[in-house]
Design a protein around this motif. Structure first.
Motif, short mmCIF file in Angstrom:
data_model
loop_
_atom_site.label_atom_id
_atom_site.label_comp_id
_atom_site.label_asym_id
_atom_site.label_seq_id
_atom_site.Cartn_x
_atom_site.Cartn_y
_atom_site.Cartn_z
N LYS A 32 0.83 -1.21 0.00
CA LYS A 32 0.00 0.00 0.00
C LYS A 32 0.86 1.26 0.00
CE LYS A 32 -3.81 2.21 2.51
NZ LYS A 32 -4.71 2.11 3.69
N ASP A 33 1.90 1.28 0.84
CA ASP A 33 2.81 2.42 0.87
C ASP A 33 3.57 2.56 -0.44
OD1 ASP A 33 1.95 2.94 3.41
OD2 ASP A 33 3.74 2.21 4.42
N LEU A 34 3.92 1.42 -1.02
CA LEU A 34 4.65 1.43 -2.28
C LEU A 34 3.79 2.00 -3.41
CD1 LEU A 34 7.33 0.65 -3.60
CD2 LEU A 34 6.38 -1.61 -4.06
N LEU A 35 2.50 1.68 -3.40
CA LEU A 35 1.59 2.23 -4.41
C LEU A 35 1.51 3.75 -4.31
CD1 LEU A 35 -1.46 -0.24 -4.54
CD2 LEU A 35 0.28 0.16 -6.29
N LYS A 36 1.53 4.27 -3.08
CA LYS A 36 1.51 5.73 -2.90
C LYS A 36 2.79 6.36 -3.46
CE LYS A 36 -1.46 5.64 1.21
NZ LYS A 36 -1.53 5.94 2.67
N ALA A 37 3.92 5.68 -3.24
CA ALA A 37 5.19 6.18 -3.79
C ALA A 37 5.14 6.17 -5.32
CB ALA A 37 6.35 5.33 -3.29
N PHE A 38 4.58 5.10 -5.89
CA PHE A 38 4.43 5.02 -7.35
C PHE A 38 3.54 6.15 -7.86
CE2 PHE A 38 5.22 0.15 -7.56
CZ PHE A 38 6.58 0.38 -7.49
N ALA A 39 2.48 6.48 -7.12
CA ALA A 39 1.57 7.54 -7.53
C ALA A 39 2.29 8.89 -7.57
CB ALA A 39 0.38 7.60 -6.57
N ILE A 40 3.13 9.15 -6.57
CA ILE A 40 3.90 10.39 -6.54
C ILE A 40 4.82 10.48 -7.76
CG2 ILE A 40 5.74 11.63 -5.31
CD1 ILE A 40 4.54 10.54 -2.70
N ILE A 41 5.43 9.35 -8.11
CA ILE A 41 6.38 9.33 -9.22
C ILE A 41 5.69 9.47 -10.57
CG2 ILE A 41 8.04 7.88 -10.46
CD1 ILE A 41 8.77 6.66 -7.70
N PHE A 42 4.60 8.72 -10.77
CA PHE A 42 4.04 8.60 -12.11
C PHE A 42 2.94 9.62 -12.43
CE2 PHE A 42 5.77 4.22 -11.62
CZ PHE A 42 6.71 4.33 -12.64
N LEU A 43 2.42 10.33 -11.44
CA LEU A 43 1.41 11.35 -11.74
C LEU A 43 1.96 12.43 -12.67
CD1 LEU A 43 -1.38 12.53 -11.43
CD2 LEU A 43 -0.68 13.54 -9.25
N PRO A 44 3.15 13.00 -12.38
CA PRO A 44 3.71 13.97 -13.34
C PRO A 44 3.96 13.35 -14.72
CG PRO A 44 4.88 14.04 -11.25
CD PRO A 44 4.02 12.83 -11.22
N ALA A 45 4.44 12.10 -14.72
CA ALA A 45 4.73 11.44 -16.00
C ALA A 45 3.47 11.28 -16.84
CB ALA A 45 5.37 10.08 -15.73
#
Length: 425
Positions: free
Chosen positions: A139-152
């Motif tokens: 769950k925490d990893l998904l949030k990190a992925f969201a931070i990374i890939f939202l700008p992308a």
């Protein structure tokens, strides 16, 4: 104040200054004309770039003057403003060369994607350094992925897939902070399936995968170790499905120009006449860039003596293909020096990141190193023909105010954090 100045990493600053200076020298060479007078002539690319360098020095002073805690406390706000600026491009953005990636401000343009890298690095560092965050937790990893890939995801439709691809660099950061190596292996496996499918086709990829899995099963059985048959069948099905999806996307989603770029990169076209045609049309930039670098030999032709550079054979040579000027005029020696300077800066930033007392500073430092490495490795690989053309600039080298300011802020925020490490606990 004196203690702060002494605590700054002057070696990193020296490397930065060398790269910026050498970059400007080569921009000057690519755009120099006997008709132009004055280094600050804003009608020239080198004049504009010199102005950007001056603005960058002012940016450095401001960045270093801001309190260290500001970057951590307001990282979420900075990230949110960046996301809004990226989304706003679809309403207020200016279309240049088919991409809506810039805001027009007076006679200048601003590309928010160049600043989004630093903002994302700050936001990721803030989130991942929280004591309640556990990157081994899905769950925490998904949030990190969201931070990374939202700008992308906001950058891709501009369209600017090259800038969006850079966000994969953050996987190296997550790996340093505890991300399972399985995610990296899955990524590498996916890339191998993609390339293998284009080279050999889905049928051969499927047959080779099944053969390897059968051999793996027999090996485990012979050594009397257990391996789940369900796991092996799942891997086989996923591989085949991925291979079929690659074929479908390549044939029905990619445009012909995209297929031509991959055909040129992987030498998929076996007809010499057709391959030569693709090389001189879709791959014209890379073809001319390779020729320019090759003509430089060991020591180069000399400053302002590059015949292909002076003849404007390489399109956009002052931007994404600036390294071809280094290769032609400074040869293998000059090219090697530039690579060494970039490698030294990346290694130095990693060294500094490891000595940080703050987790936030360490994560941000690794983000800086990963982004710089990704940019310089892919850009040089693209210019010498090892990688397909995807439009990634060379940090501190390529022409552009947004790029230079963005990379300068990215680096000097970390230099500020590092200089303040003695106060971090």
């Amino acid at each position: 104040m004196n203690n702060f100045i002494k605590s700054m990493d002057w070696f990193s600053i020296l490397l930065y200054a060398c790269l910026v200076f050498i970059g400007w020298i080569n921009i000057y060479s690519t755009t120099y004309s006997a008709d132009h007078q004055g280094l600050m002539n804003l009608d020239t690319f080198y004049g504009k770039q010199l102005m950007f360098i001056i603005v960058s020095f002012i940016t450095i002073i401001i960045t270093l003057a801001i309190e260290t805690k500001f970057y951590e406390r307001f990282s979420s706000v900075i990230y949110l403003v960046t996301i809004i600026s990226l989304a706003g491009l679809y309403i207020f953005g200016k279309n240049i060369n088919g991409a809506t990636s810039w805001y027009a401000i007076g006679g200048m343009t601003l590309q928010p994607s160049e600043f989004a890298k630093a903002a994302t690095a700050l936001a990721l560092a803030n989130y991942a350094s929280d004591i309640q965050t556990d990157l081994t937790n899905f769950k925490d990893l998904l949030k990190a992925f969201a931070i990374i890939f939202l700008p992308a995801l906001l950058i891709i439709p501009q369209p600017d897939p090259g800038s969006a691809l850079v966000y994969l660099a953050f996987f190296f950061v997550l790996y340093r902070e505890g991300l399972s190596v399985n995610y990296l292996l899955i990524g590498i496996f996916g890339i191998l399936v993609f390339i293998s499918t284009l080279l050999f086709g889905t049928l051969w990829v499927s047959l080779i995968t099944i053969a390897l899995l059968v051999l793996m099963y027999l090996f485990y059985k012979r050594t009397k170790r257990r391996i789940s048959a369900f796991k092996l069948v799942s891997i086989a099905l996923l591989t085949v499905a991925l291979s079929y999806s690659v074929s479908f996307i390549y044939d029905h989603v990619f445009e012909q120009r995209h297929r031509d770029r991959f055909s040129l990169w992987l030498r998929l076209e076996h007809d010499p006449s057709k391959l030569d045609h693709i090389r001189k049309t879709i791959g014209y930039n890379t073809y001319q860039s390779e020729s320019a670098i090759g003509s430089g030999g060991f020591s180069g032709k000399g400053f302002l003596e590059g015949t292909r550079t002076k003849g404007n054979f390489v399109p956009e040579q002052h931007t994404d293909y600036i390294f071809s000027t280094v290769g032609e005029e400074w040869g293998f020696l000059g090219s090697g020096l530039v690579v060494i300077l970039f490698a030294a800066l990346v290694i130095r930033v990693i060294f500094l990141a490891e000595r940080q007392k703050s987790v936030f500073s360490r994560i941000y430092g690794y983000s800086v190193a990963s982004i710089l490495f990704f940019h310089f490795a892919i850009n040089i690989g693209m210019v010498i023909g090892l990688l397909p053309t995807i439009g990634i600039p060379l940090p501190f080298f390529s022409y552009g105010g947004s790029g230079l300011l963005g990379f300068t802020m990215l680096l000097f925020i970390f230099i500020k954090l590092d200089a303040n490490r003695i106060n971090e606990w």
